[in-house]
Motif scaffolding. Structure first.
Motif, PDB file in Angstrom:
ATOM      1  N   GLN A   3       0.527  -1.483   0.265  1.00 27.95           N
ATOM      2  CA  GLN A   3       0.334  -0.080  -0.265  1.00 27.95           C
ATOM      3  C   GLN A   3       0.920   1.262  -0.260  1.00 27.95           C
ATOM      4  O   GLN A   3       1.632   1.227   1.404  1.00 27.95           O
ATOM      5  N   LEU A   4       0.538   1.690  -0.840  1.00 26.52           N
ATOM      6  CA  LEU A   4       1.385   3.375  -0.484  1.00 26.52           C
ATOM      7  C   LEU A   4      -0.139   4.816  -0.919  1.00 26.52           C
ATOM      8  O   LEU A   4      -0.883   4.838  -1.187  1.00 26.52           O
ATOM      9  N   VAL A   5       0.661   4.721   0.410  1.00 27.70           N
ATOM     10  CA  VAL A   5      -0.504   6.347   1.007  1.00 27.70           C
ATOM     11  C   VAL A   5       0.351   7.817   1.188  1.00 27.70           C
ATOM     12  O   VAL A   5       1.559   7.878   0.952  1.00 27.70           O
ATOM     13  N   GLU A   6      -0.303   8.274   0.216  1.00 28.15           N
ATOM     14  CA  GLU A   6       0.205   9.961  -0.172  1.00 28.15           C
ATOM     15  C   GLU A   6      -0.504  10.974   0.975  1.00 28.15           C
ATOM     16  O   GLU A   6      -1.530  10.387   1.105  1.00 28.15           O
ATOM     17  N   SER A   7      -0.031  11.772   1.431  1.00 30.55           N
ATOM     18  CA  SER A   7       0.671  12.787   2.377  1.00 30.55           C
ATOM     19  C   SER A   7       0.618  14.175   1.783  1.00 30.55           C
ATOM     20  O   SER A   7       1.531  14.017   1.620  1.00 30.55           O
ATOM     21  N   GLY A   8      -0.017  15.153   2.842  1.00 32.37           N
ATOM     22  CA  GLY A   8       0.522  16.930   2.373  1.00 32.37           C
ATOM     23  C   GLY A   8      -0.241  17.686   1.308  1.00 32.37           C
ATOM     24  O   GLY A   8      -0.033  18.810   1.139  1.00 32.37           O
ATOM     25  N   GLY A   9      -1.190  17.174   0.110  1.00 29.78           N
ATOM     26  CA  GLY A   9      -2.106  17.982  -0.314  1.00 29.78           C
ATOM     27  C   GLY A   9      -2.580  19.498   0.637  1.00 29.78           C
ATOM     28  O   GLY A   9      -3.034  19.568   1.915  1.00 29.78           O
ATOM     29  N   ASN A  92      -3.760  16.729  -9.815  1.00 33.31           N
ATOM     30  CA  ASN A  92      -3.588  15.908  -8.426  1.00 33.31           C
ATOM     31  C   ASN A  92      -2.499  14.636  -8.684  1.00 33.31           C
ATOM     32  O   ASN A  92      -1.912  14.246  -9.688  1.00 33.31           O
ATOM     33  N   TYR A  93      -1.302  14.775  -7.482  1.00 31.08           N
ATOM     34  CA  TYR A  93       0.176  14.500  -7.176  1.00 31.08           C
ATOM     35  C   TYR A  93      -0.488  12.809  -7.148  1.00 31.08           C
ATOM     36  O   TYR A  93      -0.965  12.607  -5.715  1.00 31.08           O
ATOM     37  N   SER A  94       0.141  12.112  -7.230  1.00 33.32           N
ATOM     38  CA  SER A  94       0.458  10.254  -6.647  1.00 33.32           C
ATOM     39  C   SER A  94       1.583   9.895  -7.168  1.00 33.32           C
ATOM     40  O   SER A  94       2.875   9.798  -7.678  1.00 33.32           O
ATOM     41  N   GLY A 112      -3.108   9.018  -4.914  1.00 31.71           N
ATOM     42  CA  GLY A 112      -3.337  10.794  -5.356  1.00 31.71           C
ATOM     43  C   GLY A 112      -3.707  11.459  -4.238  1.00 31.71           C
ATOM     44  O   GLY A 112      -4.562  11.483  -3.159  1.00 31.71           O
ATOM     45  N   THR A 113      -3.251  12.683  -3.854  1.00 32.01           N
ATOM     46  CA  THR A 113      -3.900  14.175  -3.276  1.00 32.01           C
ATOM     47  C   THR A 113      -3.451  15.172  -4.101  1.00 32.01           C
ATOM     48  O   THR A 113      -2.780  15.559  -4.600  1.00 32.01           O
ATOM     49  N   GLN A 114      -4.753  15.499  -3.698  1.00 29.93           N
ATOM     50  CA  GLN A 114      -4.330  16.979  -4.148  1.00 29.93           C
ATOM     51  C   GLN A 114      -4.125  18.652  -3.883  1.00 29.93           C
ATOM     52  O   GLN A 114      -3.580  18.788  -2.486  1.00 29.93           O
TER      53      GLN A 114
END
Length: 119
Positions: A3-9, A92-94, A112-114
């Motif tokens: 699992q890859l989880v983005e944060s910070g958008g 959207n950044y992934s 992805g994170t917006q």
């Protein structure tokens, strides 16, 4: 499973800065190249930054000198420091990573994170 989880958008004003993070979890043996992509509305997804396991980074011309990719191999994490953000950076950044498990390997993607750059 990986699992890859983005944060910070989020929302930032033009000229501002933002840091994105992406953490990989699961029964991971090793992580190869890690990348950041972005997709603006109505546009194709584009690769903007890549970093290999030894820390060598490459960038798309559109973000060169403004964005910096880094990684923490101990945490299986990749970060993207963005500065001098422009409205054209809204997307959207992934993240993606080449991940090896005990019996297989392949490319994993985050959701992805917006990032919205607006005054």
């Amino acid at each position: 499973q990986v699992q890859l989880v983005e944060s910070g958008g989020g929302l930032v004003q033009p000229g501002g800065s933002l840091r994105l993070s992406c953490a990989a979890s699961g029964r991971i043996v090793s992580v190869g190249d890690m990348c950041w992509y972005r997709q603006a509305p109505g546009q194709h997804r584009e690769l903007i930054a890549n970093i290999n396991p030894t820390g060598h980074a490459t960038y798309d011309n559109s973000v060169m000198g403004r964005f910096s990719i880094s990684r923490d191999n101990a945490k299986n994490e990749v970060n993207l420091d963005m500065k001098s953000l422009q409205t054209d950076d809204t997307a959207n950044y992934s993240c993606s990573a080449v991940v090896s498990l005990s019996s297989t390997s392949g490319i994993s993607w985050g959701q992805g994170t917006q990032v919205t750059v607006s005054s």
